[in-house]
Design a protein around this motif. Structure first.
Motif, PDB file in Angstrom:
ATOM      1  N   ARG A  75       0.822  -1.196   0.000  1.00 46.06           N
ATOM      2  CA  ARG A  75       0.000   0.000   0.000  1.00 46.06           C
ATOM      3  C   ARG A  75       0.865   1.259   0.000  1.00 46.06           C
ATOM      4  N   LYS A  76       0.254   2.325  -0.454  1.00 45.49           N
ATOM      5  CA  LYS A  76       0.940   3.614  -0.452  1.00 45.49           C
ATOM      6  C   LYS A  76       0.960   4.134   0.989  1.00 45.49           C
ATOM      7  N   ASP A  77       2.171   4.348   1.502  1.00 42.57           N
ATOM      8  CA  ASP A  77       2.307   4.696   2.928  1.00 42.57           C
ATOM      9  C   ASP A  77       3.429   5.727   3.115  1.00 42.57           C
ATOM     10  N   ASP A  78       3.248   6.885   2.544  1.00 43.79           N
ATOM     11  CA  ASP A  78       4.197   8.010   2.683  1.00 43.79           C
ATOM     12  C   ASP A  78       5.640   7.548   2.459  1.00 43.79           C
ATOM     13  N   GLU A  79       6.484   7.645   3.524  1.00 41.24           N
ATOM     14  CA  GLU A  79       7.912   7.370   3.360  1.00 41.24           C
ATOM     15  C   GLU A  79       8.191   5.907   3.032  1.00 41.24           C
ATOM     16  N   ASP A  80       7.267   5.021   3.386  1.00 48.13           N
ATOM     17  CA  ASP A  80       7.517   3.588   3.166  1.00 48.13           C
ATOM     18  C   ASP A  80       6.830   3.075   1.896  1.00 48.13           C
ATOM     19  N   THR A  81       6.474   3.979   0.998  1.00 52.56           N
ATOM     20  CA  THR A  81       5.781   3.582  -0.232  1.00 52.56           C
ATOM     21  C   THR A  81       6.720   2.835  -1.164  1.00 52.56           C
ATOM     22  N   LEU A  82       6.244   1.696  -1.723  1.00 54.63           N
ATOM     23  CA  LEU A  82       6.994   0.894  -2.693  1.00 54.63           C
ATOM     24  C   LEU A  82       6.225   0.854  -4.011  1.00 54.63           C
ATOM     25  N   LEU A  83       6.977   0.924  -5.096  1.00 52.91           N
ATOM     26  CA  LEU A  83       6.425   0.715  -6.439  1.00 52.91           C
ATOM     27  C   LEU A  83       6.770  -0.712  -6.851  1.00 52.91           C
ATOM     28  N   VAL A  84       5.731  -1.554  -7.047  1.00 56.22           N
ATOM     29  CA  VAL A  84       5.935  -2.967  -7.402  1.00 56.22           C
ATOM     30  C   VAL A  84       5.373  -3.192  -8.805  1.00 56.22           C
ATOM     31  N   LEU A 131       8.994 -13.980 -16.057  1.00 56.48           N
ATOM     32  CA  LEU A 131       8.556 -12.904 -15.184  1.00 56.48           C
ATOM     33  C   LEU A 131       9.726 -11.984 -14.806  1.00 56.48           C
ATOM     34  N   LEU A 132       9.409 -10.706 -14.820  1.00 52.06           N
ATOM     35  CA  LEU A 132      10.365  -9.691 -14.371  1.00 52.06           C
ATOM     36  C   LEU A 132       9.676  -8.864 -13.283  1.00 52.06           C
ATOM     37  N   VAL A 133      10.247  -8.906 -12.065  1.00 55.89           N
ATOM     38  CA  VAL A 133       9.641  -8.212 -10.923  1.00 55.89           C
ATOM     39  C   VAL A 133      10.536  -7.027 -10.544  1.00 55.89           C
ATOM     40  N   GLN A 134       9.906  -5.852 -10.423  1.00 55.13           N
ATOM     41  CA  GLN A 134      10.616  -4.631 -10.043  1.00 55.13           C
ATOM     42  C   GLN A 134      10.077  -4.115  -8.698  1.00 55.13           C
ATOM     43  N   LEU A 135      10.985  -3.792  -7.792  1.00 59.64           N
ATOM     44  CA  LEU A 135      10.652  -3.137  -6.518  1.00 59.64           C
ATOM     45  C   LEU A 135      11.463  -1.851  -6.441  1.00 59.64           C
ATOM     46  N   LEU A 136      10.762  -0.715  -6.279  1.00 57.46           N
ATOM     47  CA  LEU A 136      11.430   0.587  -6.286  1.00 57.46           C
ATOM     48  C   LEU A 136      10.884   1.477  -5.174  1.00 57.46           C
ATOM     49  N   ARG A 137      11.718   2.409  -4.756  1.00 54.04           N
ATOM     50  CA  ARG A 137      11.335   3.424  -3.779  1.00 54.04           C
ATOM     51  C   ARG A 137      11.464   4.807  -4.408  1.00 54.04           C
ATOM     52  N   ARG A 138      10.603   5.716  -3.957  1.00 50.68           N
ATOM     53  CA  ARG A 138      10.739   7.095  -4.399  1.00 50.68           C
ATOM     54  C   ARG A 138      11.987   7.700  -3.784  1.00 50.68           C
ATOM     55  N   ASP A 139      12.758   8.349  -4.601  1.00 51.90           N
ATOM     56  CA  ASP A 139      14.036   8.881  -4.144  1.00 51.90           C
ATOM     57  C   ASP A 139      13.836   9.963  -3.074  1.00 51.90           C
ATOM     58  N   ASP A 140      12.855  10.855  -3.256  1.00 52.86           N
ATOM     59  CA  ASP A 140      12.646  11.931  -2.294  1.00 52.86           C
ATOM     60  C   ASP A 140      12.136  11.396  -0.957  1.00 52.86           C
ATOM     61  N   LEU A 141      11.256  10.377  -1.009  1.00 50.90           N
ATOM     62  CA  LEU A 141      10.786   9.791   0.241  1.00 50.90           C
ATOM     63  C   LEU A 141      11.912   9.048   0.972  1.00 50.90           C
ATOM     64  N   TYR A 142      12.766   8.405   0.170  1.00 52.24           N
ATOM     65  CA  TYR A 142      13.920   7.734   0.769  1.00 52.24           C
ATOM     66  C   TYR A 142      14.823   8.748   1.466  1.00 52.24           C
ATOM     67  N   ARG A 143      15.013   9.908   0.817  1.00 49.46           N
ATOM     68  CA  ARG A 143      15.865  10.936   1.402  1.00 49.46           C
ATOM     69  C   ARG A 143      15.291  11.418   2.743  1.00 49.46           C
ATOM     70  N   GLU A 144      14.004  11.616   2.795  1.00 46.68           N
ATOM     71  CA  GLU A 144      13.389  12.044   4.047  1.00 46.68           C
ATOM     72  C   GLU A 144      13.552  10.996   5.140  1.00 46.68           C
ATOM     73  N   LEU A 145      13.338   9.742   4.789  1.00 45.77           N
ATOM     74  CA  LEU A 145      13.510   8.657   5.760  1.00 45.77           C
ATOM     75  C   LEU A 145      14.959   8.577   6.223  1.00 45.77           C
ATOM     76  N   GLN A 146      15.858   8.709   5.263  1.00 46.95           N
ATOM     77  CA  GLN A 146      17.288   8.657   5.591  1.00 46.95           C
ATOM     78  C   GLN A 146      17.683   9.808   6.518  1.00 46.95           C
ATOM     79  N   GLU A 147      17.200  11.007   6.241  1.00 50.04           N
ATOM     80  CA  GLU A 147      17.531  12.148   7.080  1.00 50.04           C
ATOM     81  C   GLU A 147      16.968  11.992   8.479  1.00 50.04           C
ATOM     82  N   ASP A 148      15.755  11.405   8.588  1.00 45.39           N
ATOM     83  CA  ASP A 148      15.186  11.186   9.922  1.00 45.39           C
ATOM     84  C   ASP A 148      16.035  10.220  10.731  1.00 45.39           C
TER      85      ASP A 148
END
Length: 434
Positions: A75-84, A131-148
């Motif tokens: 599910r879409k969950d702010d900083e922990d959002t994943l694109l699958v 099958l090709l499976v992709q898991l990605l994170r938003r770069d800006d959300l990752y940056r916020e999580l990393q800074e926290d």
């Protein structure tokens, strides 16, 4: 080369600050790299597991069902959002939990970046068969999580370094301020200024340093005082006999008995000066052997008996058996000086008594006479050890100085008092410990 302590202290504070900042920056860089690597490894592992699980269904999931599962599971969950994204390369079908991302340009397992929905995404794709499976994170959300996360790591370090700097500044001020005042006092002093230093500090070490310096100043003052008194005693005691010798030898027929008497007097003065110098230099041991003080008193009376009879002075003694610790030679000199002063300054017909009796914690030795006596003000000065009754005779300066030094070496107290019956005369009291 001499360096000021204050400059070294500020250099230490600056180096501590720089070391703390470098440590924080280094921690930030290392934590950032480690966190990024951890996220990428996690995405790689999840994409591999998800690809194998989907391959195990052997295509039994419809695209709608698969999309619903992806939406529910990721599910879409702010900083922990994943694109699958799940891509079926044979059927050229792409199912995603967040809309419709672009078709992948590369089909092998690797780290990927893509632009989607107005954001940059990074992650990993894994191929398992068709099958090709992709898991990605938003770069800006990752940056916020990393800074926290990094903020949670860096903040305690910054706080700790700040507290350390405050403690260091407090320590520097506590150490440098009293030391600077101490140095300033020493720089403003001349060679003749031997007053105690003023040291106000809560630090025990600096307080001990100030006490040690004050004790050293006191010792130096005492040494200089003894040297001045020694020079004064020497000049005073030798002036009269040398003047007498000069007058006798200037005449045509000098009287040999007078010359012999003055030479003997000079010899006694020199002997007393040597004793006083040795006492001042601390050459006598403080570890004394037990001795019979009453026997020592009897020997002193025997030595003075002939002189007392020649001067018409009655010499009496009342001595109780007394055992104390001391040095027989020194105590003998003290007794000779006390009895000799009485015999020298008392007229014929005077009675002199020597008594020895027990007292609380020790012994009391008293030499009492019914002579002309000494005024109370002068008796107080006599306890200082350098007081003379006159300037014509040998005086009391050296004798009293020697007596006081001997009493001090033995831990005793020498006092000059009036007679108990209130009559004229003098009572010298020596209080000796056991």
């Amino acid at each position: 080369m001499r360096v000021r302590l204050s400059r070294l202290a500020w250099l230490l504070a600056l180096s501590t600050l720089l070391a703390g900042l470098l440590g924080i920056v280094s921690t930030y860089r290392v934590a950032e790299a480690e966190f990024r690597e951890l996220i990428e490894e996690d995405l790689q592992q999840q994409s591999r597991v998800l690809a194998r699980l989907l391959a195990a269904t052997d295509g039994n999931l419809s695209p709608a069902r698969l999309e619903q599962l992806l939406r529910d599971g990721f599910r879409k969950d702010d900083e922990d959002t994943l694109l699958v994204n799940v891509i079926d390369l044979e059927q050229r079908r792409l199912v995603s939990n967040l809309g419709q991302p672009p078709w992948p340009q590369r089909h092998g397992s690797a780290g990927i970046r893509l632009e989607f929905d107005g954001h940059t995404w990074f992650g990993h794709q894994h191929r398992h068969g068709r099958l090709l499976v992709q898991l990605l994170r938003r770069d800006d959300l990752y940056r916020e999580l990393q800074e926290d996360i990094l903020e949670d790591i860096i903040t305690p370090a910054l706080l700790g370094n700040g507290i350390n700097l405050l403690l260091l500044a407090l320590l520097i001020s506590l150490v440098l301020w009293p030391l600077s005042r101490l140095v300033k006092q020493l720089e403003q002093r001349s060679a003749d200024s031997l007053t105690p230093l003023r040291v106000q500090t809560p630090l025990r070490e600096i307080a001990l340093l100030g006490d040690s310096l004050n004790q050293l100043i006191k010792d130096v003052d005492e040494v200089l005082g003894r040297e001045r008194r020694f020079a004064s005693d020497l000049a005073h005691e030798l002036r009269t006999p040398l003047a007498t010798l000069k007058l006798e030898l200037a005449g045509p027929e000098p009287e040999l008995p007078v010359v012999r008497a003055e030479i003997d007097r000079i010899a006694r003065v020199v002997e007393q000066l040597l004793i006083l110098a040795r006492l001042d230099q601390g050459r006598w041991q403080h570890r004394f052997a037990p001795l019979q003080l009453d026997l020592l008193c009897r020997e002193a009376i025997t030595r003075c008996r002939h002189r007392a009879e020649a001067g018409g002075i009655a010499l009496n003694a009342s001595l109780a058996p007394a055992l104390c610790r001391g040095e027989a030679t020194l105590l003998g000199i003290l007794l000779d000086n006390l009895l000799g002063n009485c015999l020298r300054h008392c007229p014929a017909g005077t009675g002199v008594s020597l008594s020895l009796q027990a007292a609380a914690g020790g012994w009391v030795l008293e030499v009492e006479d019914d002579g002309p006596g000494i005024p109370p003000a002068l008796r107080q000065h006599m306890e200082a050890g350098h007081t003379r009754l006159d300037s014509k005779s040998e005086g009391l300066g050296l004798g009293l100085a020697i007596c006081q030094q001997i009493a001090q070496v033995h831990g005793a107290r020498l006092r000059f008092l009036a007679r108990r019956d209130g009559q004229r005369g003098l009572r010298v009291r020596l209080e000796l410990p056991t």
